[in-house]
Design a protein around this motif. Structure first.
Motif, PDB file in Angstrom:
ATOM      1  N   PHE A  46       0.832  -1.230   0.070  1.00 23.66           N
ATOM      2  CA  PHE A  46       0.079  -0.123  -0.015  1.00 23.66           C
ATOM      3  C   PHE A  46       0.855   1.272  -0.096  1.00 23.66           C
ATOM      4  O   PHE A  46       2.009   1.298   0.726  1.00 23.66           O
ATOM      5  N   ARG A  47       0.542   2.107  -1.051  1.00 25.25           N
ATOM      6  CA  ARG A  47       1.155   3.490  -0.883  1.00 25.25           C
ATOM      7  C   ARG A  47       0.171   4.440  -0.741  1.00 25.25           C
ATOM      8  O   ARG A  47      -0.801   4.499  -1.558  1.00 25.25           O
ATOM      9  N   ARG A  48       0.398   5.366  -0.021  1.00 24.94           N
ATOM     10  CA  ARG A  48      -0.526   6.650   0.099  1.00 24.94           C
ATOM     11  C   ARG A  48      -0.468   7.545  -1.086  1.00 24.94           C
ATOM     12  O   ARG A  48       0.865   7.992  -1.451  1.00 24.94           O
ATOM     13  N   SER A  49      -1.380   8.458  -1.354  1.00 23.20           N
ATOM     14  CA  SER A  49      -1.193   9.317  -2.665  1.00 23.20           C
ATOM     15  C   SER A  49      -0.324  10.483  -2.037  1.00 23.20           C
ATOM     16  O   SER A  49      -0.333  10.698  -0.894  1.00 23.20           O
ATOM     17  N   SER A  50       0.243  11.273  -2.808  1.00 20.92           N
ATOM     18  CA  SER A  50       0.963  12.419  -2.330  1.00 20.92           C
ATOM     19  C   SER A  50       0.141  13.477  -1.875  1.00 20.92           C
ATOM     20  O   SER A  50      -1.205  13.722  -2.133  1.00 20.92           O
ATOM     21  N   ALA A  87      -5.410  18.798  -3.068  1.00 21.35           N
ATOM     22  CA  ALA A  87      -6.053  19.370  -4.114  1.00 21.35           C
ATOM     23  C   ALA A  87      -7.698  18.808  -4.344  1.00 21.35           C
ATOM     24  O   ALA A  87      -8.265  19.537  -4.544  1.00 21.35           O
ATOM     25  N   ILE A  88      -7.516  17.409  -4.255  1.00 15.97           N
ATOM     26  CA  ILE A  88      -8.979  16.818  -4.353  1.00 15.97           C
ATOM     27  C   ILE A  88      -9.866  17.056  -3.276  1.00 15.97           C
ATOM     28  O   ILE A  88     -10.855  17.328  -3.383  1.00 15.97           O
ATOM     29  N   THR A  89      -9.294  16.999  -1.849  1.00 11.53           N
ATOM     30  CA  THR A  89     -10.184  17.383  -0.723  1.00 11.53           C
ATOM     31  C   THR A  89     -10.747  18.631  -1.054  1.00 11.53           C
ATOM     32  O   THR A  89     -12.080  18.756  -0.779  1.00 11.53           O
ATOM     33  N   LEU A  90      -9.737  19.582  -1.263  1.00 11.04           N
ATOM     34  CA  LEU A  90     -10.374  21.182  -1.314  1.00 11.04           C
ATOM     35  C   LEU A  90     -11.430  21.520  -2.527  1.00 11.04           C
ATOM     36  O   LEU A  90     -12.448  21.976  -2.579  1.00 11.04           O
ATOM     37  N   SER A  91     -10.998  20.791  -3.642  1.00 10.46           N
ATOM     38  CA  SER A  91     -11.875  21.014  -4.995  1.00 10.46           C
ATOM     39  C   SER A  91     -13.343  20.208  -4.812  1.00 10.46           C
ATOM     40  O   SER A  91     -14.142  20.980  -4.949  1.00 10.46           O
ATOM     41  N   MET A  92     -13.394  19.222  -4.292  1.00 11.43           N
ATOM     42  CA  MET A  92     -14.450  18.340  -3.895  1.00 11.43           C
ATOM     43  C   MET A  92     -15.233  18.900  -2.791  1.00 11.43           C
ATOM     44  O   MET A  92     -16.588  19.017  -2.622  1.00 11.43           O
ATOM     45  N   GLY A  93     -14.525  19.682  -1.836  1.00 13.67           N
ATOM     46  CA  GLY A  93     -15.148  20.179  -0.908  1.00 13.67           C
ATOM     47  C   GLY A  93     -15.870  21.635  -1.087  1.00 13.67           C
ATOM     48  O   GLY A  93     -17.149  21.737  -0.823  1.00 13.67           O
ATOM     49  N   TYR A  94     -15.207  22.407  -1.957  1.00  7.94           N
ATOM     50  CA  TYR A  94     -15.686  23.382  -2.565  1.00  7.94           C
ATOM     51  C   TYR A  94     -16.917  23.119  -3.372  1.00  7.94           C
ATOM     52  O   TYR A  94     -18.144  23.743  -3.419  1.00  7.94           O
ATOM     53  N   LEU A 113      -8.661  -2.838   1.612  1.00  2.59           N
ATOM     54  CA  LEU A 113      -9.455  -2.005   2.012  1.00  2.59           C
ATOM     55  C   LEU A 113      -8.837  -0.714   2.199  1.00  2.59           C
ATOM     56  O   LEU A 113      -9.600   0.188   1.548  1.00  2.59           O
ATOM     57  N   LEU A 114      -7.745  -0.278   2.309  1.00  4.97           N
ATOM     58  CA  LEU A 114      -6.865   1.056   2.301  1.00  4.97           C
ATOM     59  C   LEU A 114      -6.918   1.381   0.763  1.00  4.97           C
ATOM     60  O   LEU A 114      -7.316   2.531   0.589  1.00  4.97           O
ATOM     61  N   TRP A 115      -6.725   0.294  -0.315  1.00  2.00           N
ATOM     62  CA  TRP A 115      -6.688   0.930  -1.645  1.00  2.00           C
ATOM     63  C   TRP A 115      -8.012   1.227  -2.112  1.00  2.00           C
ATOM     64  O   TRP A 115      -8.266   2.327  -2.553  1.00  2.00           O
ATOM     65  N   PHE A 116      -9.205   0.357  -1.712  1.00  2.00           N
ATOM     66  CA  PHE A 116     -10.400   0.636  -2.041  1.00  2.00           C
ATOM     67  C   PHE A 116     -10.615   2.339  -1.452  1.00  2.00           C
ATOM     68  O   PHE A 116     -11.471   3.185  -1.998  1.00  2.00           O
ATOM     69  N   SER A 117     -10.605   2.257  -0.230  1.00  2.00           N
ATOM     70  CA  SER A 117     -10.986   3.575   0.387  1.00  2.00           C
ATOM     71  C   SER A 117     -10.130   4.965   0.046  1.00  2.00           C
ATOM     72  O   SER A 117     -10.834   5.995  -0.394  1.00  2.00           O
ATOM     73  N   PHE A 148     -11.915   8.134  -2.443  1.00  2.00           N
ATOM     74  CA  PHE A 148     -11.755   9.502  -2.111  1.00  2.00           C
ATOM     75  C   PHE A 148     -10.779  10.220  -3.165  1.00  2.00           C
ATOM     76  O   PHE A 148     -11.070  11.465  -3.099  1.00  2.00           O
ATOM     77  N   PHE A 149      -9.848   9.665  -3.573  1.00  5.47           N
ATOM     78  CA  PHE A 149      -8.796  10.258  -4.458  1.00  5.47           C
ATOM     79  C   PHE A 149      -8.848   9.875  -6.003  1.00  5.47           C
ATOM     80  O   PHE A 149      -8.006  10.387  -6.642  1.00  5.47           O
ATOM     81  N   GLY A 150      -9.636   8.900  -6.279  1.00  4.70           N
ATOM     82  CA  GLY A 150      -9.831   8.654  -7.584  1.00  4.70           C
ATOM     83  C   GLY A 150      -8.540   8.154  -8.106  1.00  4.70           C
ATOM     84  O   GLY A 150      -7.512   7.210  -7.674  1.00  4.70           O
ATOM     85  N   PHE A 151      -8.111   8.569  -9.264  1.00  6.34           N
ATOM     86  CA  PHE A 151      -6.941   8.010 -10.129  1.00  6.34           C
ATOM     87  C   PHE A 151      -5.695   8.536  -9.628  1.00  6.34           C
ATOM     88  O   PHE A 151      -4.845   7.790  -9.711  1.00  6.34           O
ATOM     89  N   ALA A 152      -5.643   9.430  -8.673  1.00  7.64           N
ATOM     90  CA  ALA A 152      -4.478   9.744  -7.751  1.00  7.64           C
ATOM     91  C   ALA A 152      -4.004   8.697  -6.899  1.00  7.64           C
ATOM     92  O   ALA A 152      -2.840   8.305  -6.740  1.00  7.64           O
ATOM     93  N   SER A 153      -4.883   7.887  -6.503  1.00 11.29           N
ATOM     94  CA  SER A 153      -4.769   6.673  -5.837  1.00 11.29           C
ATOM     95  C   SER A 153      -4.502   5.560  -6.792  1.00 11.29           C
ATOM     96  O   SER A 153      -3.594   4.637  -6.716  1.00 11.29           O
ATOM     97  N   LEU A 154      -5.351   5.564  -7.721  1.00 11.84           N
ATOM     98  CA  LEU A 154      -5.581   3.844  -8.789  1.00 11.84           C
ATOM     99  C   LEU A 154      -4.124   4.207  -9.677  1.00 11.84           C
ATOM    100  O   LEU A 154      -3.737   3.227  -9.744  1.00 11.84           O
ATOM    101  N   GLY A 155      -3.511   5.416  -9.819  1.00 12.74           N
ATOM    102  CA  GLY A 155      -2.416   5.358 -10.594  1.00 12.74           C
ATOM    103  C   GLY A 155      -1.321   4.774  -9.933  1.00 12.74           C
ATOM    104  O   GLY A 155      -0.436   4.185 -10.652  1.00 12.74           O
ATOM    105  N   LEU A 156      -1.098   4.785  -8.652  1.00 12.59           N
ATOM    106  CA  LEU A 156      -0.114   4.248  -7.752  1.00 12.59           C
ATOM    107  C   LEU A 156      -0.275   2.709  -7.910  1.00 12.59           C
ATOM    108  O   LEU A 156       0.743   2.053  -8.092  1.00 12.59           O
ATOM    109  N   LEU A 157      -1.272   2.304  -7.739  1.00 11.80           N
ATOM    110  CA  LEU A 157      -1.659   0.668  -7.908  1.00 11.80           C
ATOM    111  C   LEU A 157      -1.336   0.185  -9.185  1.00 11.80           C
ATOM    112  O   LEU A 157      -0.652  -0.778  -9.467  1.00 11.80           O
TER     113      LEU A 157
END
Length: 124
Positions: free
Chosen positions: A10-14, A20-27, A95-99, A103-112
């Motif tokens: 498992f690797r955390r997204s940058s 960026a995704i949290t702020l834009s989706m929050g807005y 579960l970590l990859w799924f979660s 929340f972060f879409g391709f920013a996570s999937l790209g790492l996988l």
């Protein structure tokens, strides 16, 4: 990572993508569900653009918000399939990859997708 065979990979997204995704989706969520509370005048061109979208294309914004979450969910399901294909067997890692992908879409999937499991460990 406790094992060297990649089953718990498992690797955390940058941090950049997380913010960026949290702020834009929050807005986006704020503009869709509480548009009367957004301080459009204080946000410059972004506020003017958002106000135009809310006033003229609210239905599209609302449907787009749901579409974004649907796309992220599908990406997360694809991520689970990729975990299986790459030999990531740990329930916690999956579960970590799924979660993270929900929340972060391709920013996570790209790492996988970039992960290359060690071929020797899969053959043993």
């Amino acid at each position: 990572m406790a094992k060297t065979d990649g089953s718990a990979y498992f690797r955390r997204s940058s941090l950049f993508w997380i913010l960026a995704i949290t702020l834009s989706m929050g807005y986006y969520t704020w503009a869709v569900f509480w548009p009367q509370q957004v301080p459009y005048d204080s946000l410059g061109p972004l506020g003017a653009f958002t106000k135009h979208l809310v006033n003229e294309h609210y239905s599209l914004l609302y449907k787009g918000w749901w579409a974004v979450w649907a796309i992220h969910t599908v990406e997360a399901l694809v991520g689970l399939k990729i975990c299986g294909d790459k030999g990531i067997d740990s329930s916690i890692a999956r579960l970590l990859w799924f979660s993270q992908t929900v929340f972060f879409g391709f920013a996570s999937l790209g790492l996988l997708i970039k992960y290359k499991p060690d071929r020797r460990s899969k053959q043993q």
